[in-house]
Every structure is written in structure tokens, then in C-alpha cells.
Design a protein around this motif. Structure first.
Motif, PDB file in Angstrom:
ATOM      1  N   LEU A 170       0.830  -1.208   0.000  1.00 28.82           N
ATOM      2  CA  LEU A 170       0.000   0.000   0.000  1.00 28.82           C
ATOM      3  C   LEU A 170       0.865   1.260   0.000  1.00 28.82           C
ATOM      4  O   LEU A 170       0.486   2.279  -0.577  1.00 28.82           O
TER       5      LEU A 170
ATOM      6  N   THR B 265       1.673   1.857  -3.526  1.00 23.70           N
ATOM      7  CA  THR B 265       0.477   2.414  -4.157  1.00 23.70           C
ATOM      8  C   THR B 265       0.354   3.904  -3.857  1.00 23.70           C
ATOM      9  O   THR B 265       0.131   4.715  -4.757  1.00 23.70           O
TER      10      THR B 265
ATOM     11  N   GLN C 158     -10.179  -3.670  -9.478  1.00 24.73           N
ATOM     12  CA  GLN C 158     -11.012  -4.042  -8.342  1.00 24.73           C
ATOM     13  C   GLN C 158     -12.304  -4.729  -8.781  1.00 24.73           C
ATOM     14  O   GLN C 158     -12.741  -5.707  -8.159  1.00 24.73           O
TER      15      GLN C 158
ATOM     16  N   GLU D 117      -5.290  -3.262  -3.610  1.00 23.12           N
ATOM     17  CA  GLU D 117      -6.491  -3.082  -2.797  1.00 23.12           C
ATOM     18  C   GLU D 117      -7.435  -4.268  -2.920  1.00 23.12           C
ATOM     19  O   GLU D 117      -8.068  -4.679  -1.944  1.00 23.12           O
TER      20      GLU D 117
ATOM     21  N   ASN E 221      -7.522  -5.671   1.027  1.00 23.46           N
ATOM     22  CA  ASN E 221      -8.665  -5.329   1.881  1.00 23.46           C
ATOM     23  C   ASN E 221      -9.349  -6.582   2.438  1.00 23.46           C
ATOM     24  O   ASN E 221      -9.551  -6.689   3.651  1.00 23.46           O
TER      25      ASN E 221
ATOM     26  N   HIS F 262      -4.869   1.168   6.221  1.00 26.83           N
ATOM     27  CA  HIS F 262      -4.961   2.334   5.334  1.00 26.83           C
ATOM     28  C   HIS F 262      -4.227   3.552   5.884  1.00 26.83           C
ATOM     29  O   HIS F 262      -4.138   4.572   5.192  1.00 26.83           O
TER      30      HIS F 262
ATOM     31  N   TRP G 112     -12.143   6.682   3.613  1.00 26.23           N
ATOM     32  CA  TRP G 112     -11.962   5.450   2.850  1.00 26.23           C
ATOM     33  C   TRP G 112     -12.018   4.193   3.728  1.00 26.23           C
ATOM     34  O   TRP G 112     -12.837   3.295   3.485  1.00 26.23           O
TER      35      TRP G 112
ATOM     36  N   ASN H 107     -14.476  -4.763  -2.850  1.00 26.31           N
ATOM     37  CA  ASN H 107     -13.875  -4.331  -4.108  1.00 26.31           C
ATOM     38  C   ASN H 107     -14.822  -3.483  -4.954  1.00 26.31           C
ATOM     39  O   ASN H 107     -14.367  -2.599  -5.688  1.00 26.31           O
TER      40      ASN H 107
ATOM     41  N   GLY I 156     -14.313  -0.096  -3.292  1.00 22.86           N
ATOM     42  CA  GLY I 156     -13.064   0.521  -3.727  1.00 22.86           C
ATOM     43  C   GLY I 156     -13.107   0.926  -5.185  1.00 22.86           C
ATOM     44  O   GLY I 156     -12.632   2.006  -5.554  1.00 22.86           O
TER      45      GLY I 156
END
Length: 416
Positions: free
Chosen positions: A18, A21, A61, A115, A119, A138, A310, A330, A333
Motif C-alpha cells: 500500500l 500504491t 477491483q 487493494e 482489503n 490504510h 476510505w 472491491n 473501492g
């Protein structure tokens, strides 16, 4: 003990993925205006390139969500690893709008794949404290933005290196997380371990509450990420470094998410979302009027507002509609990133239009850019205002409702 160690390894490696990302967002926020200069692009074209990262994220996603239970988390994360390497390489050697577009798209697909897998992974290995641990996971999105933003500031502003060199920095942490993930084992998702059928998951994803949360996700993500991606242009002439304001915002967001546990306990997820919408509105309004170091104070209020958006949206869905499983997370997201892909070109167009209007009214270049940024933020502020109403309704409905727990019918330790 072995399962605990494995869970921690998976969580920490997920955090590293992450961070990569997030660094792509920070670095892109810094170099977007440089792309405009180097490739002679309009604000709208730059917005389209930046937006494709979110289209790629959404694509990964929406496609990756249904595949998690079929192909396993490892394959999705391998796709993320390869996408990061290819995307960075294509961007570094870009020669036109379309090669920038392709490189950004590949990075977006990689980000979305991170993600898509991580997640549900975090929700599975911490099934009794989802909102807290999703916030903690996150935390590394703003944390990665801080890391990327500081690296961008020193490499571009202090050392005056090329944006290509800055992009190349991403290869190091990408290689590390890729190797770490390839050597680990992954559990089943919580939904699969609980015996809920695939059909049951699909049915849950068309329920009215879930659809309501998806619509809200469009607005929360646009408020947070749309603003942050255009931060360099929006705050270009306020009298302080826009990238340092960006870093400051994300530092506060990281701290807020790290200590989300006590806030969740006091407010519950719906209360956190209402709190966030109010502060995001106040922060955007103040930012649109701030100048000089006052911008940091305004940015702090905005950061407090958006920091919980988020992960708490994901946590709410995972705790109150857990039967939606990995697909539900997903879709949420994907909806968030799709909304940002849509709004970024609009923000670029609004900025161009506001700047042209200011120039026509006799403002010089600096004054026109300052006013354009302020007027654009005053347009974006409509989004969190709508969210205040939506989350007030949610809070009143769910403030006394208990979270929904799934009973495992299959061993959670099974690996795929």
C-alpha cells in the motif's frame, strides 16, 4: 503461534504494498504539472492522464473482486507486482500523451490489484476488529503519500533531478513487496470460510444499504483523492509549497488512522463518517480562502475530515453487511476510484475555465492561478455538503445497531 506470525507477515507486507500504491499518487501529484510543460498538454489532458490511474484501479477491483475466491489472493498480488514494474518503466520512457496514458493505466491496475487482495485479506485475518485494522492498514496510504511527497520535494525542488528519476524510486519498494508476497501463504476469505455461497454474496451486493454506501463512496473518494491529486495546481500560488501542504495533510491522516480504534469505540463507524463529512467541508472552505502559512491550518482541518473516509466506508460495509465479502469491498473501492477518474478531468476543466475567466477580468498570471484554485475548491465543496446529509441519516439509523458477525463453518487457516 505459526498462524499469528503468518498473519503479521501478511499484514506488514500488505502495508508495504500500500505504501508503493500511495507513493505513486504522491509522485504523480508532484509531476502532473511537469508533464503539462514537457509534453505541452492542457489541464484537461493532464487530468485525463491522472484519471486513467483511477480507471485502471477500478478495472482491477471490479474484475479482481469476483476472482479473489477463485484464483486466490497470491495471483492478484502477482499481477500488482508486475503492473507496478511495467507501469513505472513505460512512464519513465514516455514520449507522448498516449505513452503517459498507458504507463499510468498500468500503475492504476497494479494499485487496484493491491487493494483488491489486501482489503479482504486484512478483514479476514482481523475478523473481530475490522474497522480498527482497516484504518491501521490504510494508515499507510497517507503514510506512503508522506514518504513519496518528501522524496518528491527533495529530488525535484531541492536537488532539481528529473521527474523520470523520481519515478524510478518506486522500483525499489515494489521489488521488495513482490518478493515477500511470493514467499507467503494466504488464507481463505472470511466469506468463503463462513460458508456463504457465491450466489449469496452477489445477492447481498444489490441490497439497498449496500447501494447507498456505494453512492456515498463516489462522493467521499472524490472529496479526498480528487483534491489531493490536483493539490499542486490548486495551491500553486498560495505562498507556500503545495507539495509540503500535501505531505502535511497526509501526515495528519496517517496519525488519525493509526489511532482510529478509540474513535471507532466512541463514535461507531456511522458517527465517524458524519464527523468526517463536517470537517472535510470546513477544511475545503478554509483552504479556498487561505494564503501563506494559514494554508497549513486549513489543510489540518481538511485532513482530519478526510482521514477516516476510505477505511471507515470499507469497515462499515464489512461489519454491517459482511455477507458481501471480498466482492463488496472491491465494488466499494472500485466505485471510489471510478468517481475520482471521472472528477479529475472535470477539475482540470474547471481550473482552466476559472483561470481563463480571471485573466479576462484583468488578473495577471499569478493572481489568475490563485483564483482558479480557490474557485475550483468551492465547486468541489458541494460533495462533502451532500455527505453531511447522507451520513446524518446513516448515523441516526445505525447508532444503536450491533455489528453483524459471520460464523465460520470451514477452517480459516486453510490456504489458497
Amino acid at each position: 503461534m505459526e498462524n499469528l506470525i503468518q498473519s503479521k507477515k501478511l499484514f506488514y507486507t500488505s502495508c508495504l504494498a500500500l505504501i508503493v500504491t500511495a507513493m505513486t499518487f504522491a509522485i504523480r501529484a508532484k509531476i502532473m504539472t511537469m508533464w503539462g510543460t514537457d509534453f505541452k498538454l492542457t489541464g484537461e489532458q493532464v487530468g485525463l492522464i491522472a484519471g486513467t490511474a483511477f480507471w485502471g484501479f477500478t478495472l482491477a477491483q471490479i474484475i479482481g473482486g469476483p476472482l479473489i475466491d477463485i484464483v486466490g489472493m497470491r495471483k492478484i498480488l502477482t499481477l500488482a507486482f508486475v503492473g507496478h514494474l511495467l507501469g513505472v518503466a513505460v512512464t519513465i520512457f514516455a514520449t507522448s500523451f498516449w505513452t503517459l496514458f498507458l504507463g499510468t493505466l498500468l500503475i492504476g491496475i497494479a494499485n487496484g490489484s493491491v487493494e483488491a487482495a489486501c482489503n479482504p485479506l486484512v478483514a479476514t485475518i482481523y475478523s473481530t476488529q475490522k474497522t480498527k485494522m482497516l484504518n491501521r492498514f490504510h494508515m499507510w496510504f497517507p503514510g506512503g503519500n508522506v514518504i513519496g511527497g518528501l522524496i518528491a520535494y527533495f529530488m525535484i525542488d531541492a536537488l532539481h533531478l528529473s521527474w523520470q528519476a523520481l519515478m524510478g524510486v518506486l522500483l525499489v519498494p515494489a521489488l521488495i513487496y513482490g518478493v515477500l508476497f511470493l514467499t507467503q501463504r494466504f488464507p481463505q476469505t472470511e466469506r468463503a470460510a463462513s460458508g456463504i455461497s457465491y450466489k449469496g454474496m452477489l445477492k447481498a451486493c444489490v441490497g439497498p444499504l449496500f447501494i447507498f454506501m456505494v453512492l456515498c463512496m463516489f462522493l467521499t473518494a472524490s472529496t479526498e483523492l480528487g483534491t489531493s491529486q490536483w493539490i499542486e495546481a490548486l495551491l500553486k500560488q498560495v505562498g507556500v509549497s503545495a507539495i509540503l501542504v500535501f505531505v502535511f495533510i497526509n501526515f495528519i491522516m496517517a496519525i488519525g488512522r493509526l489511532f482510529a480504534g478509540p474513535v471507532v469505540h466512541r463514535l461507531n463507524p456511522a458517527g465517524m463518517l458524519l464527523f468526517s463529512a463536517v470537517f472535510a467541508t470546513l477544511g475545503l472552505f478554509w483552504l479556498s480562502h487561505a494564503s501563506g502559512y494559514e494554508a497549513f491550518a486549513a489543510a489540518a482541518v481538511f485532513a482530519v475530515g478526510v482521514c477516516y473516509f476510505w477505511p471507515t466506508m470499507l469497515g462499515f460495509v464489512s461489519e454491517y453487511i459482511p455477507e458481501t465479502g471480498a466482492l463488496g469491498l472491491n465494488i466499494m473501492g472500485g466505485a471510489g476510484m471510478l468517481s475520482v477518474a471521472i472528477i479529475l478531468p472535470f477539475m482540470g476543466s474547471w481550473y482552466d475555465g476559472n483561470k481563463a475567466k480571471a485573466l479576462q477580468q484583468g488578473a495577471d498570471q499569478v493572481a489568475a492561478e490563485l483564483q482558479a484554485g480557490r474557485d475550483t475548491m468551492m465547486t468541489v465543496i458541494i460533495l462533502p455538503v451532500i455527505l453531511i446529509v447522507a451520513f446524518l441519516f446513516l448515523f441516526l439509523k445505525f447508532r444503536k445497531k450491533s455489528k453483524v458477525s459471520l460464523t465460520q463453518t470451514q477452517p480459516a487457516a486453510q490456504t489458497i
